[in-house]
Design a protein around this motif. Structure first.
Motif, short mmCIF file in Angstrom:
data_model
loop_
_atom_site.label_atom_id
_atom_site.label_comp_id
_atom_site.label_asym_id
_atom_site.label_seq_id
_atom_site.Cartn_x
_atom_site.Cartn_y
_atom_site.Cartn_z
N MET A 1 0.83 -1.21 0.00
CA MET A 1 0.00 0.00 0.00
C MET A 1 0.87 1.25 0.00
O MET A 1 0.60 2.21 -0.73
CB MET A 1 -0.94 0.01 1.21
N ALA A 2 1.90 1.27 0.81
CA ALA A 2 2.78 2.44 0.89
C ALA A 2 3.57 2.61 -0.40
O ALA A 2 3.81 3.74 -0.83
CB ALA A 2 3.73 2.31 2.08
N ALA A 3 3.98 1.51 -1.03
CA ALA A 3 4.74 1.60 -2.28
C ALA A 3 3.88 2.11 -3.43
O ALA A 3 4.37 2.76 -4.34
CB ALA A 3 5.31 0.23 -2.64
N SER A 4 2.59 1.85 -3.37
CA SER A 4 1.69 2.32 -4.43
C SER A 4 0.93 3.57 -3.99
O SER A 4 -0.24 3.73 -4.28
CB SER A 4 0.72 1.22 -4.82
N SER A 5 1.60 4.43 -3.27
CA SER A 5 1.15 5.74 -2.78
C SER A 5 0.15 5.66 -1.64
O SER A 5 -0.12 6.67 -1.02
CB SER A 5 0.61 6.63 -3.91
N GLY A 6 -0.39 4.52 -1.31
CA GLY A 6 -1.21 4.35 -0.12
C GLY A 6 -2.18 5.49 0.10
O GLY A 6 -3.03 5.79 -0.72
N LEU A 7 -2.04 6.16 1.22
CA LEU A 7 -2.88 7.31 1.55
C LEU A 7 -2.26 8.62 1.09
O LEU A 7 -2.87 9.67 1.22
CB LEU A 7 -3.12 7.37 3.06
N GLY A 8 -1.04 8.57 0.60
CA GLY A 8 -0.35 9.78 0.18
C GLY A 8 0.42 10.45 1.30
O GLY A 8 1.06 11.48 1.10
N PHE A 9 0.39 9.85 2.47
CA PHE A 9 1.08 10.42 3.62
C PHE A 9 2.59 10.41 3.41
O PHE A 9 3.28 11.36 3.74
CB PHE A 9 0.69 9.65 4.89
N GLY A 10 3.12 9.33 2.85
CA GLY A 10 4.55 9.22 2.60
C GLY A 10 5.04 10.25 1.60
O GLY A 10 6.11 10.84 1.76
N GLU A 11 4.24 10.50 0.57
CA GLU A 11 4.60 11.50 -0.44
C GLU A 11 4.59 12.91 0.16
O GLU A 11 5.48 13.72 -0.12
CB GLU A 11 3.64 11.42 -1.63
N MET A 12 3.60 13.20 0.99
CA MET A 12 3.56 14.51 1.65
C MET A 12 4.77 14.70 2.57
O MET A 12 5.37 15.76 2.59
CB MET A 12 2.27 14.67 2.46
N LEU A 13 5.11 13.64 3.30
CA LEU A 13 6.26 13.69 4.19
C LEU A 13 7.55 13.88 3.39
O LEU A 13 8.41 14.68 3.77
CB LEU A 13 6.33 12.41 5.02
N TYR A 14 7.67 13.18 2.26
CA TYR A 14 8.85 13.32 1.40
C TYR A 14 8.99 14.75 0.89
O TYR A 14 10.08 15.33 0.93
CB TYR A 14 8.77 12.35 0.23
N ARG A 15 7.90 15.33 0.40
CA ARG A 15 7.96 16.71 -0.10
C ARG A 15 8.38 17.68 0.99
O ARG A 15 9.18 18.58 0.78
CB ARG A 15 6.62 17.13 -0.70
N GLN A 16 7.82 17.50 2.18
CA GLN A 16 8.15 18.38 3.30
C GLN A 16 9.61 18.26 3.69
O GLN A 16 10.30 19.27 3.87
CB GLN A 16 7.26 18.05 4.50
N LEU A 17 10.11 17.04 3.80
CA LEU A 17 11.50 16.84 4.20
C LEU A 17 12.49 17.23 3.12
O LEU A 17 13.56 17.74 3.41
CB LEU A 17 11.73 15.39 4.62
N SER A 18 12.14 17.00 1.86
CA SER A 18 13.06 17.37 0.78
C SER A 18 13.15 18.88 0.63
O SER A 18 14.20 19.41 0.29
CB SER A 18 12.65 16.71 -0.54
N GLN A 19 12.08 19.61 0.92
CA GLN A 19 12.13 21.07 0.89
C GLN A 19 12.94 21.61 2.06
O GLN A 19 13.65 22.60 1.93
CB GLN A 19 10.72 21.67 0.93
N ALA A 20 12.85 20.94 3.19
CA ALA A 20 13.57 21.40 4.38
C ALA A 20 15.08 21.24 4.22
O ALA A 20 15.85 22.02 4.77
CB ALA A 20 13.10 20.64 5.61
N HIS A 21 15.50 20.25 3.42
CA HIS A 21 16.92 20.00 3.24
C HIS A 21 17.44 20.44 1.88
O HIS A 21 18.58 20.15 1.54
CB HIS A 21 17.22 18.51 3.45
#
Length: 106
Positions: free
Chosen positions: A76-96
């Protein structure tokens, strides 16, 4: 990597190879975190289901259910699941992300 895109990117592509490895690791970590969250949600939801007692199987069933939940939430997470992982990735990649030199204050 595609030869055409590598040739057109020039030196920029070479310097970004470490960044893409970091991005890949960050994306995997975010997907893993989403899978962990999904497993917690699933296990909490499963606790609310009343067992009938007819086919409930004890330790073997618990072990199988845990392995099945792990695999299902990873998929589920690999196929975008709820989209929570993608939101977290965008947030962390912008922070760094490196700050651009054009954003200097006057």
């Amino acid at each position: 990597m595609d030869i055409i895109s590598e040739a057109t990117s020039g030196l920029k592509g070479i310097s970004n190879s470490a960044d893409t490895l970091k991005e890949k690791k960050l994306r995997e970590a975010c997907a893993g975190f989403e899978a962990l969250m999904l497993k917690q949600i699933l296990s909490q939801a499963r606790q609310g289901i009343e067992k009938s007692g007819l086919l409930d199987g004890g330790y073997g069933e618990e072990m199988f259910q845990s392995i099945q939940d792990d695999q299902m939430t990873q998929k589920m997470a690999a196929s975008s699941g709820l989209g929570f992982g993608e939101m977290l990735y965008r947030q962390l990649s912008q922070a760094h992300a490196p700050q651009s030199p054009t954003s200097k204050e006057k």
